[in-house]
Design a protein around this motif. Structure first.
Motif, PDB file in Angstrom:
ATOM      1  N   ILE A  64     105.721  82.623  -5.201  1.00  0.00           N
ATOM      2  CA  ILE A  64     106.938  83.043  -5.891  1.00  0.00           C
ATOM      3  C   ILE A  64     107.617  84.180  -5.131  1.00  0.00           C
ATOM      4  O   ILE A  64     108.835  84.180  -4.957  1.00  0.00           O
ATOM      5  CB  ILE A  64     106.626  83.440  -7.349  1.00  0.00           C
ATOM      6  CG1 ILE A  64     106.218  82.194  -8.156  1.00  0.00           C
ATOM      7  CG2 ILE A  64     107.816  84.142  -8.003  1.00  0.00           C
ATOM      8  CD1 ILE A  64     105.654  82.487  -9.530  1.00  0.00           C
ATOM      9  N   GLU A  65     106.837  85.137  -4.655  1.00  0.00           N
ATOM     10  CA  GLU A  65     107.399  86.269  -3.915  1.00  0.00           C
ATOM     11  C   GLU A  65     108.084  85.827  -2.628  1.00  0.00           C
ATOM     12  O   GLU A  65     109.093  86.402  -2.223  1.00  0.00           O
ATOM     13  CB  GLU A  65     106.312  87.294  -3.591  1.00  0.00           C
ATOM     14  CG  GLU A  65     105.870  88.094  -4.793  1.00  0.00           C
ATOM     15  CD  GLU A  65     104.725  89.049  -4.473  1.00  0.00           C
ATOM     16  OE1 GLU A  65     104.379  89.211  -3.288  1.00  0.00           O
ATOM     17  OE2 GLU A  65     104.181  89.617  -5.414  1.00  0.00           O
ATOM     18  N   ILE A  66     107.546  84.806  -1.996  1.00  0.00           N
ATOM     19  CA  ILE A  66     108.160  84.285  -0.765  1.00  0.00           C
ATOM     20  C   ILE A  66     109.385  83.436  -1.105  1.00  0.00           C
ATOM     21  O   ILE A  66     110.420  83.547  -0.471  1.00  0.00           O
ATOM     22  CB  ILE A  66     107.134  83.453   0.039  1.00  0.00           C
ATOM     23  CG1 ILE A  66     106.035  84.366   0.586  1.00  0.00           C
ATOM     24  CG2 ILE A  66     107.817  82.673   1.162  1.00  0.00           C
ATOM     25  CD1 ILE A  66     104.838  83.613   1.142  1.00  0.00           C
ATOM     26  N   TYR A  72     117.479  82.738  -3.147  1.00  0.00           N
ATOM     27  CA  TYR A  72     118.690  83.419  -3.591  1.00  0.00           C
ATOM     28  C   TYR A  72     119.492  84.035  -2.453  1.00  0.00           C
ATOM     29  O   TYR A  72     120.531  84.609  -2.677  1.00  0.00           O
ATOM     30  CB  TYR A  72     118.352  84.400  -4.704  1.00  0.00           C
ATOM     31  CG  TYR A  72     117.877  83.624  -5.908  1.00  0.00           C
ATOM     32  CD1 TYR A  72     118.776  82.856  -6.635  1.00  0.00           C
ATOM     33  CD2 TYR A  72     116.528  83.570  -6.241  1.00  0.00           C
ATOM     34  CE1 TYR A  72     118.347  82.071  -7.698  1.00  0.00           C
ATOM     35  CE2 TYR A  72     116.099  82.788  -7.303  1.00  0.00           C
ATOM     36  CZ  TYR A  72     117.014  82.052  -8.025  1.00  0.00           C
ATOM     37  OH  TYR A  72     116.578  81.265  -9.071  1.00  0.00           O
ATOM     38  N   HIS A  73     119.027  83.854  -1.236  1.00  0.00           N
ATOM     39  CA  HIS A  73     119.822  84.228  -0.083  1.00  0.00           C
ATOM     40  C   HIS A  73     120.295  82.972   0.654  1.00  0.00           C
ATOM     41  O   HIS A  73     120.758  83.036   1.781  1.00  0.00           O
ATOM     42  CB  HIS A  73     119.035  85.147   0.868  1.00  0.00           C
ATOM     43  CG  HIS A  73     118.895  86.522   0.330  1.00  0.00           C
ATOM     44  ND1 HIS A  73     117.756  86.936  -0.313  1.00  0.00           N
ATOM     45  CD2 HIS A  73     119.757  87.570   0.291  1.00  0.00           C
ATOM     46  CE1 HIS A  73     117.928  88.179  -0.704  1.00  0.00           C
ATOM     47  NE2 HIS A  73     119.117  88.578  -0.369  1.00  0.00           N
ATOM     48  N   GLY A  74     120.118  81.810   0.010  1.00  0.00           N
ATOM     49  CA  GLY A  74     120.612  80.552   0.576  1.00  0.00           C
ATOM     50  C   GLY A  74     119.820  80.047   1.770  1.00  0.00           C
ATOM     51  O   GLY A  74     120.315  79.240   2.531  1.00  0.00           O
ATOM     52  N   LEU A  75     118.572  80.464   1.909  1.00  0.00           N
ATOM     53  CA  LEU A  75     117.793  80.069   3.067  1.00  0.00           C
ATOM     54  C   LEU A  75     116.742  79.015   2.751  1.00  0.00           C
ATOM     55  O   LEU A  75     116.105  78.492   3.637  1.00  0.00           O
ATOM     56  CB  LEU A  75     117.085  81.297   3.673  1.00  0.00           C
ATOM     57  CG  LEU A  75     118.035  82.408   4.128  1.00  0.00           C
ATOM     58  CD1 LEU A  75     117.225  83.634   4.542  1.00  0.00           C
ATOM     59  CD2 LEU A  75     118.912  81.948   5.264  1.00  0.00           C
ATOM     60  N   PHE A  76     116.538  78.704   1.477  1.00  0.00           N
ATOM     61  CA  PHE A  76     115.515  77.735   1.096  1.00  0.00           C
ATOM     62  C   PHE A  76     116.134  76.350   1.139  1.00  0.00           C
ATOM     63  O   PHE A  76     117.108  76.076   0.461  1.00  0.00           O
ATOM     64  CB  PHE A  76     114.990  78.044  -0.311  1.00  0.00           C
ATOM     65  CG  PHE A  76     113.660  77.434  -0.571  1.00  0.00           C
ATOM     66  CD1 PHE A  76     113.577  76.276  -1.323  1.00  0.00           C
ATOM     67  CD2 PHE A  76     112.503  77.987  -0.079  1.00  0.00           C
ATOM     68  CE1 PHE A  76     112.359  75.682  -1.586  1.00  0.00           C
ATOM     69  CE2 PHE A  76     111.276  77.414  -0.343  1.00  0.00           C
ATOM     70  CZ  PHE A  76     111.200  76.263  -1.089  1.00  0.00           C
ATOM     71  N   LEU A  77     115.588  75.479   1.980  1.00  0.00           N
ATOM     72  CA  LEU A  77     116.254  74.224   2.281  1.00  0.00           C
ATOM     73  C   LEU A  77     115.682  72.995   1.596  1.00  0.00           C
ATOM     74  O   LEU A  77     116.218  71.912   1.723  1.00  0.00           O
ATOM     75  CB  LEU A  77     116.249  74.004   3.807  1.00  0.00           C
ATOM     76  CG  LEU A  77     116.884  75.133   4.602  1.00  0.00           C
ATOM     77  CD1 LEU A  77     116.721  74.862   6.093  1.00  0.00           C
ATOM     78  CD2 LEU A  77     118.355  75.289   4.256  1.00  0.00           C
TER      79      LEU A  77
END
Length: 79
Positions: A64-66, A72-77
């Motif tokens: 969760i921390e990662i 929320y910075h738009g980096l999770f793809l």
């Protein structure tokens, strides 16, 4: 991470745990996890995932921390 203010969407849970939308909604309906309905969407307190997580709580919270800062910075793809 403050566990009391950490909330996730259904999509977040799908991405974190690798389960289907149907599974998350079934868990909510069956009461396996508590969720709040906001409009037409559910939000799930992070702590609720401990109820369905098969591994250690420490590992879950590390995921969760990662995940959250990337999401929320738009980096999770992952969709």
């Amino acid at each position: 991470m403050d566990e009391d203010v950490c909330i996730l969407s259904v999509s977040d849970v799908i991405n974190l745990l690798g389960v289907s939308k149907t599974t998350v909604h079934r868990w909510i309906k069956e009461g396996k996890i508590n969720a709040l309905k906001v409009g037409s969407q559910y939000v799930i307190p992070c702590k609720e995932l401990e109820k369905v997580w098969k591994g250690s709580k420490k590992t879950l919270w590390k995921l969760i921390e990662i995940y959250l800062p990337l999401q929320y910075h738009g980096l999770f793809l992952i969709n």
